[in-house]
Design an enzyme around this catalytic site. Structure first.
Site, PDB file in Angstrom:
ATOM      1  N   ASP A  10       2.345  -9.370   9.115  1.00 16.97           N
ATOM      2  CA  ASP A  10       0.898  -9.570   9.035  1.00 16.97           C
ATOM      3  C   ASP A  10       0.644 -11.074   8.874  1.00 16.97           C
ATOM      4  O   ASP A  10       0.268 -11.545   7.797  1.00 16.97           O
ATOM      5  CB  ASP A  10       0.329  -8.784   7.855  1.00 16.97           C
ATOM      6  CG  ASP A  10       0.511  -7.289   8.038  1.00 16.97           C
ATOM      7  OD1 ASP A  10      -0.099  -6.733   8.963  1.00 16.97           O
ATOM      8  OD2 ASP A  10       1.264  -6.680   7.271  1.00 16.97           O
ATOM      9  N   MET A  17       8.885  -3.184  11.781  1.00 19.85           N
ATOM     10  CA  MET A  17       8.688  -2.054  10.872  1.00 19.85           C
ATOM     11  C   MET A  17       7.265  -2.052  10.326  1.00 19.85           C
ATOM     12  O   MET A  17       6.725  -3.091   9.949  1.00 19.85           O
ATOM     13  CB  MET A  17       9.690  -2.112   9.728  1.00 19.85           C
ATOM     14  CG  MET A  17      11.098  -1.795  10.140  1.00 19.85           C
ATOM     15  SD  MET A  17      12.194  -1.607   8.707  1.00 19.85           S
ATOM     16  CE  MET A  17      13.721  -1.158   9.535  1.00 19.85           C
ATOM     17  N   GLY A  71      11.377  -2.851   5.396  1.00 17.35           N
ATOM     18  CA  GLY A  71      10.685  -4.131   5.340  1.00 17.35           C
ATOM     19  C   GLY A  71      10.160  -4.435   3.956  1.00 17.35           C
ATOM     20  O   GLY A  71      10.297  -5.562   3.455  1.00 17.35           O
ATOM     21  N   HIS A  72       9.548  -3.439   3.314  1.00 18.43           N
ATOM     22  CA  HIS A  72       9.071  -3.634   1.946  1.00 18.43           C
ATOM     23  C   HIS A  72      10.233  -3.927   0.991  1.00 18.43           C
ATOM     24  O   HIS A  72      10.119  -4.783   0.106  1.00 18.43           O
ATOM     25  CB  HIS A  72       8.340  -2.379   1.455  1.00 18.43           C
ATOM     26  CG  HIS A  72       7.085  -2.060   2.195  1.00 18.43           C
ATOM     27  ND1 HIS A  72       6.994  -0.995   3.053  1.00 18.43           N
ATOM     28  CD2 HIS A  72       5.874  -2.660   2.210  1.00 18.43           C
ATOM     29  CE1 HIS A  72       5.767  -0.937   3.555  1.00 18.43           C
ATOM     30  NE2 HIS A  72       5.067  -1.939   3.070  1.00 18.43           N
ATOM     31  N   ARG A  93       2.628   2.410   9.678  1.00 20.72           N
ATOM     32  CA  ARG A  93       1.874   3.127  10.711  1.00 20.72           C
ATOM     33  C   ARG A  93       2.735   3.587  11.883  1.00 20.72           C
ATOM     34  O   ARG A  93       2.264   4.322  12.752  1.00 20.72           O
ATOM     35  CB  ARG A  93       0.720   2.260  11.214  1.00 20.72           C
ATOM     36  CG  ARG A  93      -0.414   2.089  10.202  1.00 20.72           C
ATOM     37  CD  ARG A  93      -1.600   1.352  10.821  1.00 20.72           C
ATOM     38  NE  ARG A  93      -2.773   1.387   9.952  1.00 20.72           N
ATOM     39  CZ  ARG A  93      -3.077   0.486   9.045  1.00 20.72           C
ATOM     40  NH1 ARG A  93      -2.250  -0.536   8.856  1.00 20.72           N
ATOM     41  NH2 ARG A  93      -4.171   0.583   8.310  1.00 20.72           N
ATOM     42  N   MET A 136       0.827  -1.196   0.000  1.00 19.54           N
ATOM     43  CA  MET A 136       0.000   0.000   0.000  1.00 19.54           C
ATOM     44  C   MET A 136       0.869   1.257   0.000  1.00 19.54           C
ATOM     45  O   MET A 136       0.404   2.352   0.341  1.00 19.54           O
ATOM     46  CB  MET A 136      -0.961   0.004   1.196  1.00 19.54           C
ATOM     47  CG  MET A 136      -1.997  -1.101   1.128  1.00 19.54           C
ATOM     48  SD  MET A 136      -3.525  -0.773   2.052  1.00 19.54           S
ATOM     49  CE  MET A 136      -2.904  -0.598   3.706  1.00 19.54           C
ATOM     50  N   GLY A 137       2.131   1.094  -0.396  1.00 15.83           N
ATOM     51  CA  GLY A 137       3.025   2.243  -0.450  1.00 15.83           C
ATOM     52  C   GLY A 137       3.569   2.595   0.921  1.00 15.83           C
ATOM     53  O   GLY A 137       3.601   1.771   1.827  1.00 15.83           O
ATOM     54  N   ALA A 138       4.044   3.860   1.055  1.00 18.44           N
ATOM     55  CA  ALA A 138       4.739   4.295   2.275  1.00 18.44           C
ATOM     56  C   ALA A 138       5.844   3.291   2.600  1.00 18.44           C
ATOM     57  O   ALA A 138       5.946   2.776   3.718  1.00 18.44           O
ATOM     58  CB  ALA A 138       3.768   4.465   3.430  1.00 18.44           C
ATOM     59  N   LEU A 139       6.674   3.025   1.608  1.00 16.09           N
ATOM     60  CA  LEU A 139       7.623   1.917   1.690  1.00 16.09           C
ATOM     61  C   LEU A 139       8.735   2.182   2.698  1.00 16.09           C
ATOM     62  O   LEU A 139       9.224   3.300   2.838  1.00 16.09           O
ATOM     63  CB  LEU A 139       8.234   1.660   0.314  1.00 16.09           C
ATOM     64  CG  LEU A 139       7.248   1.368  -0.824  1.00 16.09           C
ATOM     65  CD1 LEU A 139       8.015   1.061  -2.103  1.00 16.09           C
ATOM     66  CD2 LEU A 139       6.309   0.221  -0.469  1.00 16.09           C
TER      67      LEU A 139
END
Length: 283
Positions: free
Chosen positions: A156, A190, A41-42, A193, A35-38
């Site tokens: 998650d 990470m 971790g991404h 949020r 969902m972006g806001a990388l």
């Protein structure tokens, strides 16, 4: 050498044309849904996808159907240009960034119905519509991009279990790979949020992981699980969190633990206005 920016696809035909051009050359395709806001971790997910595929697509889409009316859809961080710069640096091959109208046309009338891990009594209790939204958008991403592999973070963990079950049940020809949680040096998992945490709460936040580690160690050493869980729940509340759940579950289906099978400790707690989730293996 100047890094090459990823190709950007914003519609399903554009994405499929790009994937078809790779397939014509015999390339394996990997997908990293985000969902972006990388954050780092991404980026670790992209690196793992690269090890399993020749071309890697990163989707960036803040999915409205997985947010309840009371949740932070409008406030969710959107940092597309910064995300693109990170993906350019890491060498992602494509970014799929559709609009809401592309993903959910006005006449859309189909969602994915779930049982199993999606009804395990964890995230689904406080977010009863969340996983239907997640499963629907992931199923669409899988059919739109037709990847050989897709990589999801273990942070998650219930989501990962839901997606694995969905892919198997719907015979989707995608290998779903779980990637280890990436943590800050102080142990905090990470998350996009985490930016919502005040400086004071950011200093407190790693305590959740520390308490979970102590609980896991006690259970792994042969301690009574219910006693260890009760003590840990009290410790989480005493540390200033509002606990949601702390549960020991079967690592595969999130049911009750069974002898001889891997176990997972999963937690959610709110600190200030920020809800944190975490999980660790119990060896």
């Amino acid at each position: 050498m100047t890094a090459i920016a990823p190709a950007i696809a914003r519609t399903v035909p554009d994405l499929r044309a790009l994937v078809a051009s790779w397939r014509a050359r015999g390339k394996r395709v990997g997908l990293v849904p985000t969902m972006g806001a990388l954050h780092a971790g991404h980026i670790s997910l992209v690196e793992i996808a690269r090890r399993h595929a020749d071309r890697v697509i990163v989707s960036i889409f803040v999915n409205p159907t997985q947010f309840a009316p009371s949740e932070d859809f409008s406030k969710y961080p959107r940092t597309f240009e910064a995300d693109l710069a990170k993906l350019t640096e890491i060498g992602a091959d494509a970014v799929y960034a559709p609009t809401v109208e592309v993903m959910y046309p006005p006449d859309a009338a189909t969602t994915v119905s779930l049982k199993g891990p999606a009804t395990a009594g964890l995230e689904d209790v406080s977010r009863p519509f969340h996983f239907a939204g997640v499963a629907t958008i992931v199923a669409k991403l899988f059919t739109q991009s037709a990847p050989d592999v897709a990589v999801f973070g273990e942070k998650d963990f219930q989501q990962l279990a839901v997606i694995r079950r969905m892919a198997a049940d719907l015979d989707l020809p995608v290998e779903v790979i779980g990637a280890p949680t990436v943590r800050e040096p102080d142990g905090l998992a990470m998350s996009s949020r985490n930016v919502y945490l005040s400086p004071e709460n950011r200093a407190k936040a790693p305590e959740l992981h520390r308490i979970m580690r102590a609980c896991s160690s006690g259970i792994a050493a042969g301690g009574a699980p219910e006693s260890a869980l009760a003590h840990a729940r009290e410790a989480i509340a005493a540390a200033g969190f509002a606990p949601d759940y702390l549960e020991l579950r079967d690592a595969a289906d999130l049911g009750e633990p069974r002898p001889g099978r891997p176990r997972r400790l999963l937690a959610a707690a709110t600190l200030g206005a920020t809800r944190l989730i975490d999980n660790i293996a119990v060896d």
